[in-house]
Design a protein around this motif. Structure first.
Motif, PDB file in Angstrom:
ATOM      1  N   GLY A 192     117.794  56.136  30.999  1.00  0.00           N
ATOM      2  CA  GLY A 192     116.651  55.856  31.855  1.00  0.00           C
ATOM      3  C   GLY A 192     116.810  56.417  33.252  1.00  0.00           C
ATOM      4  N   THR A 193     115.931  56.001  34.155  1.00  0.00           N
ATOM      5  CA  THR A 193     115.861  56.603  35.499  1.00  0.00           C
ATOM      6  C   THR A 193     116.506  55.763  36.583  1.00  0.00           C
ATOM      7  OG1 THR A 193     113.676  55.601  35.829  1.00  0.00           O
ATOM      8  CG2 THR A 193     113.736  57.835  34.929  1.00  0.00           C
ATOM      9  N   ASP A 194     117.087  54.629  36.235  1.00  0.00           N
ATOM     10  CA  ASP A 194     117.773  53.804  37.234  1.00  0.00           C
ATOM     11  C   ASP A 194     119.049  54.511  37.683  1.00  0.00           C
ATOM     12  OD1 ASP A 194     118.848  51.888  38.851  1.00  0.00           O
ATOM     13  OD2 ASP A 194     119.175  50.400  37.280  1.00  0.00           O
ATOM     14  N   HIS A 195     119.121  54.852  38.978  1.00  0.00           N
ATOM     15  CA  HIS A 195     120.243  55.647  39.470  1.00  0.00           C
ATOM     16  C   HIS A 195     121.569  54.880  39.497  1.00  0.00           C
ATOM     17  CE1 HIS A 195     116.980  58.286  40.760  1.00  0.00           C
ATOM     18  NE2 HIS A 195     117.880  59.236  40.807  1.00  0.00           N
ATOM     19  N   LYS A 196     121.516  53.584  39.407  1.00  0.00           N
ATOM     20  CA  LYS A 196     122.759  52.824  39.327  1.00  0.00           C
ATOM     21  C   LYS A 196     123.520  53.189  38.063  1.00  0.00           C
ATOM     22  CE  LYS A 196     124.558  48.117  39.714  1.00  0.00           C
ATOM     23  NZ  LYS A 196     124.215  46.671  39.850  1.00  0.00           N
ATOM     24  N   LYS A 197     122.799  53.379  36.967  1.00  0.00           N
ATOM     25  CA  LYS A 197     123.408  53.800  35.709  1.00  0.00           C
ATOM     26  C   LYS A 197     123.483  55.324  35.626  1.00  0.00           C
ATOM     27  CE  LYS A 197     120.355  51.490  33.355  1.00  0.00           C
ATOM     28  NZ  LYS A 197     119.591  50.922  32.223  1.00  0.00           N
ATOM     29  N   LEU A 198     122.455  55.976  36.129  1.00  0.00           N
ATOM     30  CA  LEU A 198     122.340  57.429  35.975  1.00  0.00           C
ATOM     31  C   LEU A 198     123.484  58.179  36.640  1.00  0.00           C
ATOM     32  CD1 LEU A 198     120.568  59.680  34.842  1.00  0.00           C
ATOM     33  CD2 LEU A 198     119.235  59.608  36.950  1.00  0.00           C
ATOM     34  N   ILE A 199     123.880  57.748  37.828  1.00  0.00           N
ATOM     35  CA  ILE A 199     124.946  58.441  38.552  1.00  0.00           C
ATOM     36  C   ILE A 199     126.284  58.293  37.833  1.00  0.00           C
ATOM     37  CG2 ILE A 199     126.317  58.384  40.673  1.00  0.00           C
ATOM     38  CD1 ILE A 199     123.766  57.897  42.213  1.00  0.00           C
ATOM     39  N   VAL A 200     126.589  57.079  37.387  1.00  0.00           N
ATOM     40  CA  VAL A 200     127.873  56.840  36.705  1.00  0.00           C
ATOM     41  C   VAL A 200     127.959  57.628  35.407  1.00  0.00           C
ATOM     42  CG1 VAL A 200     129.337  55.107  35.630  1.00  0.00           C
ATOM     43  CG2 VAL A 200     128.119  54.564  37.729  1.00  0.00           C
ATOM     44  N   PHE A 201     126.930  57.510  34.582  1.00  0.00           N
ATOM     45  CA  PHE A 201     126.951  58.174  33.282  1.00  0.00           C
ATOM     46  C   PHE A 201     126.882  59.697  33.433  1.00  0.00           C
ATOM     47  CE2 PHE A 201     126.007  53.933  31.897  1.00  0.00           C
ATOM     48  CZ  PHE A 201     126.542  53.846  30.632  1.00  0.00           C
ATOM     49  N   TYR A 261     129.679  57.324  47.247  1.00  0.00           N
ATOM     50  CA  TYR A 261     128.661  57.053  48.266  1.00  0.00           C
ATOM     51  C   TYR A 261     127.268  57.034  47.648  1.00  0.00           C
ATOM     52  CZ  TYR A 261     125.386  57.873  52.057  1.00  0.00           C
ATOM     53  OH  TYR A 261     124.314  57.780  52.897  1.00  0.00           O
ATOM     54  N   PHE A 262     126.963  58.027  46.844  1.00  0.00           N
ATOM     55  CA  PHE A 262     125.631  58.086  46.236  1.00  0.00           C
ATOM     56  C   PHE A 262     125.414  56.938  45.246  1.00  0.00           C
ATOM     57  CE2 PHE A 262     125.695  62.712  47.410  1.00  0.00           C
ATOM     58  CZ  PHE A 262     124.652  62.600  48.334  1.00  0.00           C
ATOM     59  N   LEU A 263     126.488  56.459  44.646  1.00  0.00           N
ATOM     60  CA  LEU A 263     126.364  55.299  43.765  1.00  0.00           C
ATOM     61  C   LEU A 263     125.896  54.081  44.555  1.00  0.00           C
ATOM     62  CD1 LEU A 263     126.725  54.059  40.959  1.00  0.00           C
ATOM     63  CD2 LEU A 263     129.132  53.649  41.535  1.00  0.00           C
ATOM     64  N   SER A 264     126.344  53.976  45.809  1.00  0.00           N
ATOM     65  CA  SER A 264     125.920  52.860  46.660  1.00  0.00           C
ATOM     66  C   SER A 264     124.491  53.035  47.164  1.00  0.00           C
ATOM     67  CB  SER A 264     126.874  52.723  47.852  1.00  0.00           C
ATOM     68  OG  SER A 264     126.719  53.815  48.755  1.00  0.00           O
ATOM     69  N   GLN A 265     123.920  54.221  46.989  1.00  0.00           N
ATOM     70  CA  GLN A 265     122.564  54.520  47.470  1.00  0.00           C
ATOM     71  C   GLN A 265     121.534  54.503  46.346  1.00  0.00           C
ATOM     72  OE1 GLN A 265     121.910  55.226  50.950  1.00  0.00           O
ATOM     73  NE2 GLN A 265     123.944  54.274  50.950  1.00  0.00           N
ATOM     74  N   PHE A 266     121.826  53.848  45.243  1.00  0.00           N
ATOM     75  CA  PHE A 266     120.941  53.926  44.082  1.00  0.00           C
ATOM     76  C   PHE A 266     119.544  53.372  44.373  1.00  0.00           C
ATOM     77  CE2 PHE A 266     122.816  49.734  43.697  1.00  0.00           C
ATOM     78  CZ  PHE A 266     121.792  48.942  43.188  1.00  0.00           C
TER      79      PHE A 266
END
Length: 366
Positions: A304-313, A238-243
């Motif tokens: 970096g600070t982009d949550h699309k990458k940050l959450i997965v990694f 869910y949080f990945l979809s909220q990036f």
């Protein structure tokens, strides 16, 4: 002019393709490392079991519907240790490490504070108060053998709702009001926990409470692994979809309003979901601190600070981290097991101090 514009578009597309390749390569590498860590961690413990025997047991239990049954593999000591004890514990460590890391990423974005973690908003103290009630007074015993974890879960959820309610008194909540409300509720819950321990005067209960609050994965079994796995993985997806909203939170509420987005609404939802996820972790493993602080910062410094990458990694790295932390917990002291919360605190506290004194760290946003 048209040719230049077309060249810029081609360069931009090439840049996007390159970034996607790097992203998928990183995810693939971390996934492979996670699988390797899960297999290798099964070899550590008081009983020595060979790699070949470990693979045989895992292969048999996963594919036993498709191969001829082997009685020695189905009921032997190796099967009981690997499949009955170690494997569910490894999976639990991976799921909890992923969950705590994702919660840390989300909370750091919500309160716009690099020192935020899953326990910043009073969740940990609320869970501790619930556990204290259960152990020292017996409240929640009607829930059965898992009444301590359930009481802690309810404490975490209620404290989070109280924090949000206080932050909304007088005006809409903001990151600063949430952080200050969390500190106040945390102090209040800690005071009540200390008061209950003082008046109960139960030495055995104090030892039980102390060990439980240090965190441990010793209770991991196939019976109690499904619910936390479903909730934590679903929360992470869910949080990945909220990036996009999480990226916007780093810019601040004022900037978000100018872009036509009300972050207060999303913050309300995120608090409930993170409380649910944290409460589930507390339910099955007690309080395990600093994972949600260490991992997001390490990953943020790399991707970096982009949550699309940050959450997965962060999720994958957190899973790997807690698997090996658990290996240390059951391997450092011969004949006994160290609570995993002690190790995460020993690793996290110096890291916490390093963040405080570092001047060149970039958190993102303004």
């Amino acid at each position: 002019m048209i040719t230049k514009k077309r060249n810029d578009q081609i360069k931009f597309k090439k840049k996007l393709i390159k970034e996607k390749k790097v992203l998928f390569a990183g995810i693939f590498i971390l996934t492979v490392l996670l699988l390797i860590s899960m297999i290798l961690s099964l070899l550590f413990g008081p009983v020595d079991i060979t790699v070949f025997e470990t693979f045989r047991v895992i292969y048999h239990n996963i594919f036993k519907l498709f191969i001829k049954s082997n009685i020695s593999l189905s009921s032997g000591i190796s099967n009981d240790i690997i499949w009955g004890i170690r494997f569910p514990r490894v999976i639990m460590a991976a799921v909890i490490g992923m969950g705590l890391s994702v919660i840390g990423v989300v909370m750091q974005a919500m309160v716009k504070n690099p020192l935020a973690n899953p326990y910043t908003l009073g969740v940990s103290s609320g869970a501790s108060l619930g556990a204290t009630f259960a152990i020292m007074i017996g409240v929640g015993s009607v829930f059965g053998p898992h009444f301590i974890g359930l009481s802690a879960f309810l404490g975490a959820l209620i404290s989070s709702l109280v924090v949000y309610s206080i932050a909304n008194i007088g005006a809409k909540s903001s990151s600063i009001k949430l952080l200050l409300s969390g500190m106040a509720v945390s102090a209040l819950c800690s005071a009540f926990s200390s008061f209950i321990i003082f008046i109960a005067n139960d030495a055995q209960g104090m030892r039980t409470l102390t060990f439980w609050l240090m965190g441990s994965l010793v209770s991991a079994t196939w019976d109690n692994i499904l619910l936390p796995a479903v909730i934590l993985i679903a929360g992470g997806l869910y949080f990945l979809s909220q990036f996009r909203n999480l990226n916007m939170m780093l810019l601040g509420d004022e900037s978000a309003i100018t872009l036509g987005s009300d972050l207060n609404f999303y913050r309300k939802i995120y608090i409930v979901i993170t409380a649910l996820m944290t409460g589930m972790v507390v339910y099955v493993a007690g309080t395990i601190g600093f994972v949600g602080l260490i991992i997001p910062h390490i990953v943020r410094a790399v991707v970096g600070t982009d949550h699309k990458k940050l959450i997965v990694f962060s999720g994958l790295t957190g899973a790997i981290f807690l698997i090996w932390t658990d290996v240390l917990a059951r391997s450092l002291l011969q004949g006994t097991e160290m609570p995993i919360g002690i190790i995460t605190s020993l690793l996290g506290a110096p890291f916490f101090i390093w963040i405080l004194i570092r001047k060149t760290y970039g958190f993102g946003g303004n």
